[in-house]
Structure formats: C-alpha cells, structure tokens
Design a protein around this motif. Sequence first.
Motif, PDB file in Angstrom:
ATOM      1  N   ASN A 109       0.829  -1.203   0.000  1.00 44.43           N
ATOM      2  CA  ASN A 109       0.000   0.000   0.000  1.00 44.43           C
ATOM      3  C   ASN A 109       0.867   1.257   0.000  1.00 44.43           C
ATOM      4  O   ASN A 109       1.780   1.395   0.819  1.00 44.43           O
ATOM      5  N   PHE A 110       0.569   2.175  -0.899  1.00 47.77           N
ATOM      6  CA  PHE A 110       1.326   3.425  -0.990  1.00 47.77           C
ATOM      7  C   PHE A 110       0.367   4.604  -0.915  1.00 47.77           C
ATOM      8  O   PHE A 110      -0.844   4.468  -1.116  1.00 47.77           O
ATOM      9  N   ARG A 111       0.921   5.762  -0.640  1.00 44.21           N
ATOM     10  CA  ARG A 111       0.118   6.993  -0.606  1.00 44.21           C
ATOM     11  C   ARG A 111       1.009   8.173  -0.978  1.00 44.21           C
ATOM     12  O   ARG A 111       2.081   8.360  -0.390  1.00 44.21           O
ATOM     13  N   ASN A 121       1.300   3.799   2.673  1.00 47.74           N
ATOM     14  CA  ASN A 121      -0.035   4.240   3.055  1.00 47.74           C
ATOM     15  C   ASN A 121      -0.253   3.912   4.532  1.00 47.74           C
ATOM     16  O   ASN A 121      -0.143   2.756   4.954  1.00 47.74           O
ATOM     17  N   ASN A 122      -0.569   4.950   5.315  1.00 46.81           N
ATOM     18  CA  ASN A 122      -0.796   4.717   6.744  1.00 46.81           C
ATOM     19  C   ASN A 122      -2.200   4.207   7.042  1.00 46.81           C
ATOM     20  O   ASN A 122      -2.585   4.053   8.205  1.00 46.81           O
ATOM     21  N   TYR A 123      -2.970   3.883   6.001  1.00 46.83           N
ATOM     22  CA  TYR A 123      -4.290   3.283   6.162  1.00 46.83           C
ATOM     23  C   TYR A 123      -4.181   1.978   6.957  1.00 46.83           C
ATOM     24  O   TYR A 123      -3.436   1.070   6.601  1.00 46.83           O
ATOM     25  N   ALA A 124      -4.898   1.885   8.052  1.00 44.24           N
ATOM     26  CA  ALA A 124      -4.920   0.687   8.908  1.00 44.24           C
ATOM     27  C   ALA A 124      -3.521   0.241   9.292  1.00 44.24           C
ATOM     28  O   ALA A 124      -3.276  -0.947   9.480  1.00 44.24           O
ATOM     29  N   SER A 125      -2.599   1.203   9.417  1.00 39.73           N
ATOM     30  CA  SER A 125      -1.193   0.842   9.624  1.00 39.73           C
ATOM     31  C   SER A 125      -0.503   1.758  10.621  1.00 39.73           C
ATOM     32  O   SER A 125       0.660   2.134  10.450  1.00 39.73           O
ATOM     33  N   THR A 126      -1.208   2.135  11.676  1.00 39.20           N
ATOM     34  CA  THR A 126      -0.546   2.843  12.766  1.00 39.20           C
ATOM     35  C   THR A 126       0.560   1.948  13.325  1.00 39.20           C
ATOM     36  O   THR A 126       0.320   0.782  13.635  1.00 39.20           O
ATOM     37  N   TYR A 127       1.758   2.497  13.458  1.00 37.57           N
ATOM     38  CA  TYR A 127       2.906   1.660  13.811  1.00 37.57           C
ATOM     39  C   TYR A 127       3.395   1.983  15.225  1.00 37.57           C
ATOM     40  O   TYR A 127       3.635   3.146  15.568  1.00 37.57           O
TER      41      TYR A 127
END
Length: 736
Positions: free
Chosen positions: A257-259, A277-283
């Motif tokens: 996923n990219f953004r 892409n930080n969608y659903a990907s809080t790290y």
Amino acid sequence: MFKVRLNTALNPFCLLLFFSALSPFRSEAQSVVIPIETQNNALVFQADANKDLLTIYFGKKLANNSEYLHVPAIYKQTSDYSGILNSAYAPSGSKNLAEPAITVTHADGNNSLDLKYVSHALKQIDNNVSLLSIVLKDPVYDFSVTLFYKTYFKEDVVEQWSSIQHREKGNVTLHKYASANLYLKSSGYWLNQFYGDWAKEMQPEESKLTRGIKTLDSKLGTRANLFQPPVFMVSLGKPATEDEGTVLFGSLEWSGNFRTDLEVDYQENLRIVSGINNYASTYTLKSNETFVTPVFLHTLSTDGKGVASRNLQRWARNYKLLDGKGQRLTLLNNWEATYFDFNESKLAGLLKDTKKLGVDLFLLDDGWFANKYPRNGDVAGLGDWQENKEKLPNGISSLVKEAQNNQVKFGIWIEPEMVNPKSELYEKHPDWVVKQPKRDEHYFRNQLVLDLTNPNVQDFVYNVVDGLFTKNPELAYIKWDCNSIIYNAHSATIKNQNHFYIEYVKGLYKVLERIRAKYPTVPMMLCSGGGGRVDYAALQYFTEFWPSDNTDPLERIFMQWEYSYFYPAIATANHVTDWGKQPIKFRTDVAMMGKLGFDIVVSHLNANDLKYCQDAIKNYNSLKEIIWQGNQYRLSNPKESNVAAMLYLDENKSSGVIFNYLVNYRYGANSSLPIRLKGLDPAKKYKIREINLYPGTESSIKGETTFSGDFLMKIGFNPDVNSSRTSVILKIEALN
C-alpha cells in the motif's frame, strides 16, 4: 570532528558536494545551507537560525552555489504563518499548518513533534553516487529522524527515505511516516497520473492541480497497482511535452500500500508527501527501535519527459533492475496453447515447437501441480506444489530433460503467495491464511492470500522455489504470479494487527532475498495479473515484469508507451499471442519493443507466418542490445497521431531501430507527414532500410539514399505506414 581523506579520482561534482555537505556555507544569520547537486539539478536545504530544516530551492542548478541563498527573497508571496511551510520533513502538532510528513504520539500521550537540525554527513560511494544523511531531533523528546538522500550524479536521479527512532520511556505511535516531503515553486502544476484495471493498465490522465490535496494511493495489500500504480509526473508552469518543459517523475519503491499527497498550499506552492499508506497501519515503535521507510525515487528534467525517462531508464539498468546490463531469454509459453489442458505428450510437442520457432526457452504455465485437488482450473489446487501425476507421471524433471534434448531451456510458473480454499495446504494450515476469524471468507479469483508475516509461511514459499531447483538444477526461469488482493486483513501470528500490511511486504522481501542469495542469476518474471505489482523495490529481485494480460498488440502499443516513461525496455516482457485481429507481423513487431516472447500455437502457423517469426527472432537477436541498452526516443505519439513511432539508438549514435505502427484505421489514415528523428549526430551520414519484411513482400523504402543526422532531425523520414503496411521496422546505421 570529521577526518577527511580526499580521493583525487572524484569528479568535480563529488568534490563540490563533499565539501558542501561536510563544510556547509553559512548565511549572515548563521544558517547552514546544504545543496544536493546532480549533473543538472539542485535540491537545496537551509537550516535557519531556529534550526528548522527548510527547502529553499529545487530546480535546475546554479553555476554559483552560494547564490542559492538569494532564492527565497526573490519570491514575494503571502506570509508563511508557520515559518515551516517549506519544511524538508514537516512534523505535525507543533507549528505546521499543512499536510505533515510525520505524525506521532509520544510515550506520554503528547501528539506534538518539532524536528530541529542537528547535523549532516556525506558518504561518497563512488565517483557517481553519494549518500547524504541529515539528522533532525525534537528538542523536548528523545525522538529523532534521519533523512537520507542518495544521488546519482550523471542520471539526475535522487532516492530518498527516512529513518525514525526514539529513546523515550515507552512506545511511540507513528500515525504517519513518509519517505519524502518535496517542495516546489511554480506558476502552476499539472499532474499526469495513471489508472486502470485488469487488462487496462497504465491509462494516463493529466489535470491541473488546484488548491487542496490530491491523493494517489492503494489499499489492496498485494497486487497493489491493480487500479493505480505509484508512478506519476508533475509538470511545472505548463504541461511538459516530450522535448520541452520542466517535469518531475516520482515513484515509491514499495510493493504494498502506498500513498502520495500532492498539496497546493495557500502560497500556491506544491508539497509532495509520499510513503507507505498509513491506512490501517498505525505503527508502534519501541524504544531504541528504528523504523526505516521505503525509498521514494524522483528525477527532474527541464527539457521534457523524454530526458527524464532516459535518465530513469539508464539509472534502472545501471543500479536497480536485477541484471539490468545482462542478457534475457526469449521464450515460448504454453498458456494460450493449452490453458490447463495438457499432458506430457502435448508438452513434448510444444518443446519441439520451441526449437523449431528459434527461441531460447519453453515456459510451462499454470496447471502442472496438485493431486488430491488437481489444478485443472483456477478453483482448486493452488498451494499444493507437487507435480500432478496424471498430467506429468514422470515429473518436471522429464520435461527439463526433454527441453535439453531439444537444445532449449525450461522454465515454470508459480504463484506461491496464494492458496485455493480447495487445497491440501488450506486443509492442513488454515491458520496460514490471511482472513478474519469471525467473518466469512471473501475470494478474489477463487483465492486467498498466505500470511507472509508468519515465518513458517515465509519458509514454505521459499521452499516452493528451492524445492523446484533442488529437484531440477537445470531449471532456467521462474514466472512468479500474484493474482489476489487482500480482503479481511488479519494475521493469526502477529500481535499488533496495525503492522500487518507493512510486515506482509517485509515478509515477501525476506523470501525474495533468500531466493536471490541462493539463486542470484536465475531470470524471474514479476507477474501479477498484469502490471499489478511492478515497482523498483520488487525489480531488485526480478529481471523483468509482465505489463498486462491484455496482449492485443494495438492496446499494447499504448500501454508500452506509458510504461516506457518509467521502466526500461529490457524489463518489459512482451509476448506475441492470438489476442487482437492484427496479422502475425504486427503482433511480433510490437512485442519486439521489449523482452520478446511468444504465447502461440506454433503448429497452427502457416508456412509464411512461421518463416516470418523465425526471421524476426534472428533480427531481434541482432538488435536486442540496442533495444535493451540504447536510448529510447518517442517520435510520434499514438494518442496524437495516426502513427506510433519509437526509436532505440545506441550510445555512439551510430546504430538504431525505429518501430512504426498504424494506430488509426479510419479514412485511409497513413504516415502523411515525415517523422522527425531524435538523438542523432547531426554531422553523421545515415542510411535507413526496412527489416522484418513478411515473406514474399518488398519494401517501398529502397534504403539507398543517405541522410545527414541534421536532415533527419529537422525534416524527418517517412516510414510509409498505411493500411497495407501497418507495421514498419527500420534499421538506421551511420556510415563510417
């Protein structure tokens, strides 16, 4: 304190950048100025009196690099209320008012971040490549970001990424973590983006960017480029043409996923923020842990799109594409000849056809595996990588030997990341599959995705490849497919599901790294239902990619045209198939513009068609070095003309090949006007002759007249393309 040992072999640029990086000049306000210069361009940062790292210039480089300091004062724009609108890596929660490059929650719950310049250093890799690092740190929290800029001087290419780390007492949450934050000034911006779907890849769409944010992104997990690839162009001032205008090419080197956010701010400047892409990907970042973002790639041209694409292609061949300066195998694929319906006897006949056709390799496609649930269609068997005993009672090894007996090589298709629910693998390891435990399974092409965050799954996928080579050491080619996207994203293995999309791609890379460590030179095609996964992170492991399942040659002219802006011909796998209504000559000529292959029933060709293909392969073998390694010039755009024309020219400007195709069949359309050539030596004399003639035909181009390069670039040459000559290939050679 830096200890410096000078290398007198460094070119002038390297010495300039070396001293600029280690001994930056300072303004009257004691700010630090860091110019990053390539052969033609400059990206210049200033760490001001407040230690904010700001972009003060991005464009064509100046002769006197001390004059970069004068650039900001030349612009008379509205106030920057924050003072960091042009931040080199904008944080959120403090002064920033625009789209941030990074957003965090500290261990104590605070959401603010301020990044101040600390230091920078330069590593000289060779006389063309350097790596600059700039350290930024929050003055309140023990949190830092290091920005990296890897420059390729001759190619005008920059790779950049960020490294994020902290030593706080507890975990820090990364909500956004971009790879790049570019800042450009112009009177206007035109975005050329690409969209598509299966069999409709790389459709271009250009529009003027207006105030606000335009986002290019993917949330598919795998096969992330299905609807939109990560590549894009931005023209400054006006839409760039092939040979005029300022244009930036950009892309993220990441297979998931990219953004990319493109924001025209209230000062009418453009900010480009790109990364995972930080969608659903809080790290969740632990103390002393480092998070390294993927690379963002860009090249800037002030002389149009053609220069940018040639720079990018040259960079890819020299530095990024696996074996970019090496050889490739022409092949015959069985897919359209047999689909799933084959046996040893039928394949033996196709192997004889491979030799008869004159290509290097036979590729066995989908359908050769699985026994309990035989792979006789796409509904079963995927994941069970044992030879199907009914189809292949003597296994793959017998086919490899049969290929050797026919003096050709043997390759095989796999799709190791996916599984059919109707398979032994799914029955034995349901926990290996990406799925939500409390929700119904949702299939894409009757498949689910294996969980590559799981080390056991990584071992399994690696062993699929390793097992094939262990049993069949003479195996010469792998076609690696990936046809599913991720639904119901969930891993039974990892604890933090917010890390899933990132860890999946990292798991894929771990597998590919292991494969390449043991099998560094075996050619592998990156295939993902067409161009669904091509990017320069993946192409470090693959020698070529499959642009589209749509092999209609007329459609492919347009697709290959767009792909060529970002990827070199040697990486683009083009096959001759039965798609489309064009004759075999047209289909073959189009496929010759990249890495040639065939997916036809050779025994169905009539004598002249077969003779044509055999001769075309011989011509291709004599020209392929020019096509693969030469400079590519787009001469006549199929979207704007009745004729598409493309030139490949060697570095010495002495030998080339021009592909010409009729793309409009209405109202007697033809090449009514001469087509101007590019890249030639104006002082040299050239002869042009037609090659790849169909048996029994004669060329209307006699090839006896000589032309100066000056004439051919100012007046041009007419390939005489018309309804009876829909495909014309010309060989151009300089006279010594």
